[in-house]
Design a protein around this motif. Sequence first.
Motif, PDB file in Angstrom:
ATOM      1  N   THR A   1      27.069  55.694  48.343  1.00  8.84           N
ATOM      2  CA  THR A   1      26.178  54.660  47.824  1.00  8.84           C
ATOM      3  C   THR A   1      25.843  54.903  46.355  1.00  8.84           C
ATOM      4  OG1 THR A   1      24.191  55.864  48.459  1.00  8.84           O
ATOM      5  CG2 THR A   1      25.108  54.396  50.102  1.00  8.84           C
TER       6      THR A   1
ATOM      7  N   PHE B   1      28.083  55.591  62.368  1.00 10.69           N
ATOM      8  CA  PHE B   1      28.552  54.439  63.124  1.00 10.69           C
ATOM      9  C   PHE B   1      29.681  54.941  64.020  1.00 10.69           C
ATOM     10  CE2 PHE B   1      27.279  52.668  58.884  1.00 10.69           C
ATOM     11  CZ  PHE B   1      26.027  52.268  59.304  1.00 10.69           C
TER      12      PHE B   1
ATOM     13  N   ASP C   1      24.300  51.089  64.477  1.00  9.41           N
ATOM     14  CA  ASP C   1      23.056  51.785  64.127  1.00  9.41           C
ATOM     15  C   ASP C   1      22.313  51.040  63.028  1.00  9.41           C
ATOM     16  OD1 ASP C   1      21.030  53.552  63.373  1.00  9.41           O
ATOM     17  OD2 ASP C   1      22.223  55.255  64.041  1.00  9.41           O
TER      18      ASP C   1
ATOM     19  N   HIS D   1      28.643  48.788  50.881  1.00  5.64           N
ATOM     20  CA  HIS D   1      28.438  47.367  51.159  1.00  5.64           C
ATOM     21  C   HIS D   1      27.943  46.596  49.933  1.00  5.64           C
ATOM     22  CE1 HIS D   1      27.411  43.876  53.610  1.00  5.64           C
ATOM     23  NE2 HIS D   1      26.262  43.825  52.987  1.00  5.64           N
ATOM     24  N   ASN D   2      26.932  47.120  49.260  1.00  2.00           N
ATOM     25  CA  ASN D   2      26.325  46.364  48.169  1.00  2.00           C
ATOM     26  C   ASN D   2      27.247  46.255  46.954  1.00  2.00           C
ATOM     27  OD1 ASN D   2      23.909  45.679  49.413  1.00  2.00           O
ATOM     28  ND2 ASN D   2      23.170  47.763  49.126  1.00  2.00           N
TER      29      ASN D   2
ATOM     30  N   PHE E   1      20.126  61.951  58.250  1.00  2.00           N
ATOM     31  CA  PHE E   1      19.124  62.047  59.304  1.00  2.00           C
ATOM     32  C   PHE E   1      19.224  63.376  60.038  1.00  2.00           C
ATOM     33  CE2 PHE E   1      19.778  57.629  58.434  1.00  2.00           C
ATOM     34  CZ  PHE E   1      18.508  57.089  58.473  1.00  2.00           C
TER      35      PHE E   1
ATOM     36  N   PHE F   1      11.045  54.304  55.198  1.00  6.08           N
ATOM     37  CA  PHE F   1      10.961  54.050  56.626  1.00  6.08           C
ATOM     38  C   PHE F   1       9.511  54.003  57.080  1.00  6.08           C
ATOM     39  CE2 PHE F   1      15.346  54.929  56.268  1.00  6.08           C
ATOM     40  CZ  PHE F   1      15.930  54.218  57.300  1.00  6.08           C
TER      41      PHE F   1
ATOM     42  N   ALA G   1      17.313  52.146  48.853  1.00  3.39           N
ATOM     43  CA  ALA G   1      18.683  52.642  48.785  1.00  3.39           C
ATOM     44  C   ALA G   1      19.490  51.871  47.751  1.00  3.39           C
ATOM     45  CB  ALA G   1      19.337  52.534  50.157  1.00  3.39           C
ATOM     46  N   ARG G   2      19.210  50.564  47.632  1.00  3.82           N
ATOM     47  CA  ARG G   2      20.069  49.729  46.806  1.00  3.82           C
ATOM     48  C   ARG G   2      19.697  49.801  45.328  1.00  3.82           C
ATOM     49  NH1 ARG G   2      21.645  43.437  47.897  1.00  3.82           N
ATOM     50  NH2 ARG G   2      23.073  43.289  46.162  1.00  3.82           N
TER      51      ARG G   2
ATOM     52  N   HIS H   1      15.500  48.785  52.406  1.00  3.26           N
ATOM     53  CA  HIS H   1      16.885  48.673  51.954  1.00  3.26           C
ATOM     54  C   HIS H   1      16.974  48.646  50.432  1.00  3.26           C
ATOM     55  CE1 HIS H   1      15.706  44.405  51.956  1.00  3.26           C
ATOM     56  NE2 HIS H   1      16.587  44.283  50.995  1.00  3.26           N
TER      57      HIS H   1
ATOM     58  N   VAL I   1      19.219  51.566  61.894  1.00  5.30           N
ATOM     59  CA  VAL I   1      18.453  52.436  60.997  1.00  5.30           C
ATOM     60  C   VAL I   1      19.352  52.978  59.888  1.00  5.30           C
ATOM     61  CG1 VAL I   1      17.190  54.599  60.894  1.00  5.30           C
ATOM     62  CG2 VAL I   1      16.782  53.018  62.762  1.00  5.30           C
ATOM     63  N   ALA I   2      20.544  53.396  60.277  1.00  4.81           N
ATOM     64  CA  ALA I   2      21.472  53.926  59.274  1.00  4.81           C
ATOM     65  C   ALA I   2      21.852  52.837  58.272  1.00  4.81           C
ATOM     66  CB  ALA I   2      22.713  54.484  59.957  1.00  4.81           C
ATOM     67  N   CYS I   3      21.995  51.606  58.757  1.00  6.94           N
ATOM     68  CA  CYS I   3      22.318  50.493  57.860  1.00  6.94           C
ATOM     69  C   CYS I   3      21.250  50.355  56.784  1.00  6.94           C
ATOM     70  CB  CYS I   3      22.388  49.187  58.640  1.00  6.94           C
ATOM     71  SG  CYS I   3      23.949  48.913  59.410  1.00  6.94           S
ATOM     72  N   ARG I   4      19.993  50.435  57.225  1.00  6.89           N
ATOM     73  CA  ARG I   4      18.894  50.271  56.282  1.00  6.89           C
ATOM     74  C   ARG I   4      18.918  51.402  55.257  1.00  6.89           C
ATOM     75  NH1 ARG I   4      12.856  49.715  56.885  1.00  6.89           N
ATOM     76  NH2 ARG I   4      12.927  51.135  58.634  1.00  6.89           N
ATOM     77  N   ALA I   5      19.212  52.598  55.725  1.00  2.00           N
ATOM     78  CA  ALA I   5      19.241  53.746  54.818  1.00  2.00           C
ATOM     79  C   ALA I   5      20.377  53.621  53.803  1.00  2.00           C
ATOM     80  CB  ALA I   5      19.393  55.035  55.612  1.00  2.00           C
ATOM     81  N   LEU I   6      21.398  52.815  54.125  1.00  2.00           N
ATOM     82  CA  LEU I   6      22.513  52.648  53.193  1.00  2.00           C
ATOM     83  C   LEU I   6      22.306  51.444  52.281  1.00  2.00           C
ATOM     84  CD1 LEU I   6      25.465  53.414  55.590  1.00  2.00           C
ATOM     85  CD2 LEU I   6      24.590  54.851  53.765  1.00  2.00           C
ATOM     86  N   GLY I   7      21.131  50.833  52.360  1.00  2.00           N
ATOM     87  CA  GLY I   7      20.825  49.733  51.447  1.00  2.00           C
ATOM     88  C   GLY I   7      21.321  48.391  51.914  1.00  2.00           C
ATOM     89  N   ILE I   8      21.679  48.269  53.184  1.00  8.29           N
ATOM     90  CA  ILE I   8      22.109  46.965  53.696  1.00  8.29           C
ATOM     91  C   ILE I   8      20.865  46.185  54.098  1.00  8.29           C
ATOM     92  CG2 ILE I   8      23.342  45.800  55.561  1.00  8.29           C
ATOM     93  CD1 ILE I   8      25.288  48.136  55.564  1.00  8.29           C
ATOM     94  N   ASN I   9      20.769  44.961  53.628  1.00 10.61           N
ATOM     95  CA  ASN I   9      19.633  44.116  53.976  1.00 10.61           C
ATOM     96  C   ASN I   9      19.825  43.625  55.412  1.00 10.61           C
ATOM     97  OD1 ASN I   9      17.662  42.220  54.252  1.00 10.61           O
ATOM     98  ND2 ASN I   9      17.886  41.428  52.185  1.00 10.61           N
TER      99      ASN I   9
END
Lengths: 279, 427
Positions: free
Chosen positions: A180, A99, B293, A113-114, A93, A55, A84-85, A81, B295-303
């Motif tokens: 993940t 969500f 959210d 997702h990935n 956090f 970040f 994480a991936r 990203h 920021v949370a998406c980014r932390a989960l590896g979503i582009n």
Amino acid sequence: MTPPSLLEVHELSMRFGGLTAVDGLSFTARASEITAVIGPNGAGKTTVFNCITGFYRPTSGGIALSAPGDGTLALERMPGHLIARRARVARTFQNIRLFAGMTVLENLLVAQHNALMPSVVNGLLAVFGLAGHARAERAAIERACFWLDAVDLTARADDPAGALPYGAQRRLEIARAMCTCPVLLCLDEPAAGLNPRESDELSVLLRRIRDGAGGEPGCSILLIEHDMGVVMRISDHIVVLDHGRKISDGTPADVRADPAVIAAYLGEGDEDEVTESAA
Amino acid sequence: MSAVSAGAAALRDAFLSALVALGLFGAMIGLKTEVGPTSLVLVPRPWAVAIAVAVVFAGRLALLTWRAWRPAGTPSPRRLVTAGARAGRFVAPLLLVFAITLPAYAGRYWIDLGILVLTYVMLGWGLTIVVGLAGLLDLGYVAFYAVGAYSYALLAQNFGLGFWTCLPLAGLLAACWGLILGFPVLRLRGDYLAIVTLAFGEIIRIVLLNWVSLTNGPQGISGIPRPTLFGLTFTMDGGPGSVADFFGVEPDISQRVIFLYYVIFGLALLTNWVSLRLRRLPLGRAWEALREDEVACRALGINVTTTKLTAFAIGACFGGFAGAFFATRQAFISPESFTFMESATVLAIVVLGGLGSQLGVALAALVMIGGTELFREFAEYRMLIFGAALVVMMILRPRGLVSGRTPSVSLGSSRQISADLISQGRG
């Protein structure tokens, strides 16, 4: 005897204008251990986390992750990203970020997702029922159910995440990060706002994540925490920060005996811990 | 005793409202200008003011009385949400049946109106992907509509391609423009994103207006070919190769109108099907997560970049389809059809319908497009009624006609999620 190192932070510095939040910090987190980063408020703990998880881009220094089968990854140069991936570093956090308008189960599926959608083309093919999506989705739900069970939220699977009580939201955030398939889980104050019983349950959960159970491989944990009870109970290794510098590094017993730590941190607020350690 | 004092308070409140109305309407309604022999003459209309003030007084009093006598304990939002969902189960199939059977009993005027409404339903459903699911506020959606329309018009004019060949091309080109718009604006959020998309919509219109050699500028493009039914044309002379000739019926203008109606109906249903399906797939879930959210998406590896771009591109693609249909239906397009007002109307449909609700968008398009058409005889009061209706809606149902969200997946029984938990997205 000592497990191999997983994360090597080397001479990490982070400056915001004239403010140096982290100043030449080096430490190592070893595989299948719980490493705690503690320190008074404003010591730079969350900044370190934000650098590790992409970040923030550190001003100088390196963060190397020894990924199993993937060599060493330089996290300081990777986009957020991908950390994480590809490097499989997951985080939670300090102020919970779920969500809120999606159900508990959906939160856990977004985390996968990935795995569900390796590429955009693949994701678009799934509209027409191609790309083996149905099978992947079943596996993802199975994995989600495993972690729902682990954090004791199976009964709330179809409730919106925003409607859960605070402690459950904390647990869900951990479960979401675990979905993940991380090798390193970074937890930013997971015990904040929990009552003593919930803190105990959290300790059990974190140990279980570290050791792995039910076919899940173990996952190393990097932990920021103010609750000294939790930190001392579960940590294998503690790094103490003050004003962006490392002032102590070692096992819980070493750290609580360190006069620098007592002066900077434990001596100020937590009388119980000092007497306990002296006893 | 308390009833008496409450009554007195209500009377005083109503009296004050009437006083405010008198101040407002005294000049606005009380004085009328009429053309006199040499100049304008002011004509006082005290009776009109008196009626307006009396209406306000009585209305306020009635409202206060209703509030006082209303049964205690209003229904909880949870119950309202489930009640809405239950009603939706009946409303959606009824609307569908109504839409399918409309040409069987409606006249030409109503079918034309139906085509117009369905075009906006389709645009609304397309924009819902961007605004409702991904939470990216797009004020320039009309740009993609224009790209689709001009793509078809120019391809047909210059290369002689037919509607069905151009339809996918128009969607593809619009999607490309979605990507081109998407790249620079992805760093922006909220209000900033809205302003840049607004500018993009205007840029497209101004380019269409000024690139005379390509687009024929303000004169527009005319003579755009009509769609064919498997190669059969809808010509009025009923010559060989026309629908009338093939089926052995009298050529009639309404055949083409009915055909166009079913074309846009099919296109709208396609939009609906794709977006409903995407919602249940990882891509759609990532869009919604992005709205909740980032920021949370980014932390989960979503582009985040790719995910936003796909939302823009797929939304734009449906805008392009609708544009190509618009071009073939009108047979004439000019930049005038693609003003900011169109973007605003489509966005209003999406917001009124309830962010992310397919049924809500359809209802809102019906009310807004059909409604303004029905009020045509009120001439200048039409926009006033329309504006007042919007204000009333936003007070009564601030999250749109059909608020709440159906989960995309569930272990047990799926329950509606009430709107107050759902984030509206900050771009």
